[in-house]
Enzyme design. Sequence first.
Site, PDB file in Angstrom:
ATOM      1  N   PHE A 129      38.449  34.796  64.442  1.00 13.57           N
ATOM      2  CA  PHE A 129      39.743  34.782  65.133  1.00 13.57           C
ATOM      3  C   PHE A 129      40.843  34.480  64.127  1.00 13.57           C
ATOM      4  O   PHE A 129      40.810  33.446  63.460  1.00 13.57           O
ATOM      5  CB  PHE A 129      39.786  33.752  66.271  1.00 13.57           C
ATOM      6  CG  PHE A 129      41.108  33.773  66.992  1.00 13.57           C
ATOM      7  CD1 PHE A 129      41.394  34.772  67.909  1.00 13.57           C
ATOM      8  CD2 PHE A 129      42.086  32.829  66.713  1.00 13.57           C
ATOM      9  CE1 PHE A 129      42.633  34.824  68.543  1.00 13.57           C
ATOM     10  CE2 PHE A 129      43.328  32.875  67.343  1.00 13.57           C
ATOM     11  CZ  PHE A 129      43.597  33.868  68.269  1.00 13.57           C
ATOM     12  N   ASP A 217      41.137  31.234  56.083  1.00 15.46           N
ATOM     13  CA  ASP A 217      41.971  30.865  57.232  1.00 15.46           C
ATOM     14  C   ASP A 217      41.601  29.431  57.610  1.00 15.46           C
ATOM     15  O   ASP A 217      40.585  29.184  58.248  1.00 15.46           O
ATOM     16  CB  ASP A 217      41.703  31.847  58.385  1.00 15.46           C
ATOM     17  CG  ASP A 217      42.483  31.502  59.648  1.00 15.46           C
ATOM     18  OD1 ASP A 217      42.978  30.365  59.752  1.00 15.46           O
ATOM     19  OD2 ASP A 217      42.577  32.374  60.533  1.00 15.46           O
ATOM     20  N   LYS A 246      48.596  25.166  62.761  1.00 15.55           N
ATOM     21  CA  LYS A 246      48.279  24.114  63.754  1.00 15.55           C
ATOM     22  C   LYS A 246      48.669  22.673  63.373  1.00 15.55           C
ATOM     23  O   LYS A 246      49.734  22.214  63.734  1.00 15.55           O
ATOM     24  CB  LYS A 246      46.805  24.195  64.125  1.00 15.55           C
ATOM     25  CG  LYS A 246      46.492  25.502  64.857  1.00 15.55           C
ATOM     26  CD  LYS A 246      45.199  25.455  65.602  1.00 15.55           C
ATOM     27  CE  LYS A 246      45.097  26.571  66.621  1.00 15.55           C
ATOM     28  NZ  LYS A 246      44.529  27.819  66.147  1.00 15.55           N
TER      29      LYS A 246
HETATM   30  C1  PLP Z   1      44.894  29.227  66.182  1.00 15.10           C
HETATM   31  C2  PLP Z   1      44.369  30.074  65.089  1.00 15.10           C
HETATM   32  C3  PLP Z   1      45.091  31.185  64.613  1.00 15.10           C
HETATM   33  C4  PLP Z   1      46.371  31.665  65.249  1.00 15.10           C
HETATM   34  O1  PLP Z   1      47.413  30.743  65.152  1.00 15.10           O
HETATM   35  P1  PLP Z   1      48.747  30.969  66.033  1.00 15.10           P
HETATM   36  O2  PLP Z   1      49.641  29.848  65.603  1.00 15.10           O
HETATM   37  O3  PLP Z   1      48.336  30.894  67.460  1.00 15.10           O
HETATM   38  O4  PLP Z   1      49.280  32.302  65.694  1.00 15.10           O
HETATM   39  C5  PLP Z   1      44.562  31.888  63.546  1.00 15.10           C
HETATM   40  N1  PLP Z   1      43.404  31.531  62.976  1.00 15.10           N
HETATM   41  C6  PLP Z   1      42.681  30.474  63.404  1.00 15.10           C
HETATM   42  C7  PLP Z   1      41.409  30.112  62.719  1.00 15.10           C
HETATM   43  C8  PLP Z   1      43.135  29.718  64.489  1.00 15.10           C
HETATM   44  O5  PLP Z   1      42.409  28.680  64.936  1.00 15.10           O
END
Ligand code: PLP
Length: 396
Positions: A129, A217, A246
């Site tokens: 994701f 990520d 986050k």
């Molecule tokens: C939450 C998340 C995203 C997306 O972040 P947004 O601020 O909602 O765009 C991307 N990668 C990972 C691993 C995430 O947990």
Amino acid sequence: MTAACLMSTYQPLALSFNKGLGTRLWDQTGREYLDAVAGVAVTNVGHSHPKIVAAITEQAGLLLHTSNLYSIDWQQQLAQKLTRLAGMDRAFFNNSGAEANETALKIARLYGWHKGIEQPLVVVMENAFHGRTLGTLSASDGPAVRLGFNKLPGDFLKVPFGDLKALEALQQAHGSRIVAILMEPIQGESGVQLAPPGYLKAVRELCNRRSWLLMLDEIQTGIGRTGQWFAFQHEGIVPDVMTLAKGLGNGVPIGACLARGKAAELFTPGSHGSTFGGNPLACRVGCTVLDIIEEQGLLDNARLQGERLLGRLRTELADNPNVSALRGQGLMIGIELKQPIRDLSLIAARDHGLLINVTRGQVIRLLPPLTIDEREVEMIVRGVSAVLTPTWDEPQ
Ligand SMILES: *Cc1c(COP(=O)(O)O)cnc(C)c1O
């Protein structure tokens, strides 16, 4: 009140909060809840932290926004702190995780372009994701997020997470077009999936051999969540590109893309930008979050309480008929269920005053603030065991 005016992208619980402090939230009736979601790994230093309240208040009275047309002192300070902590060279700031990953994907494109690769490919993982923009959605997996958006841009190759052989095998068919690997160190949205020990290190070595960029990520795993500043530090490696969001703003929107070496030198004036990205407010809050984590020893606490929580859950849920697996690192913990249980997070909140998240239908994901103490760990263990323990009147 009605939610009929909102686009129905979410199905919110019938719960709403109007106050938070530390690890606790209060609803409109004044009822207190222990927050083991932390806004999905966002409020890592707790709600309404006095230092963050002070930083926001003071900065709001001074200056919220100028523009990247001018140099921004707080932005430079945050870049300096983050690059130092991560062993990276440069940072670019934006406003969300998806945007940070878009930045990484643009770096991968430029990297390929400089190497004369016409149609560059980025390798991503099954069940990944990376966000909801068209680009990051293309890099993500799973029918639920992609349904209806099928013709997605970008060229991605997908391999199973944790499978080194599958990565090595890509070279034969696509080697000359591959420019980067984009992956989460621990897959959060798909249920706290950990790679086998040594995998990340082996991926790093593979990237070195092939001159591919390793792009991590760390949007969910970063900022202390796993007990290190960044999850890659458990493996003693450094990526070429890393994305954050986050926990960096503790609730104030901010994203960041950090890069090292060649990857840090690819953007030139005009090749990327963001109106809000790197504004004084968000960056000052980011600096404050990092200071708090340091001052309060929250990396150690995340490690200690994370081990305690996982250990206690292993004991309490050892014979639980609903549980098939337990896993995690630091304060990122997944409890996999044998089958989905309806309304689990609502029941935990209603009956036990405990906020938990359920992802992929049947994985309880625990992401409490990094400030939780031993007593609160026990409260989580008791609440989770209670919702997972069948009672005589429930059909099995
Ligand atoms: C939450 C998340 C995203 C997306 O972040 P947004 O601020 O909602 O765009 C991307 N990668 C990972 C691993 C995430 O947990």
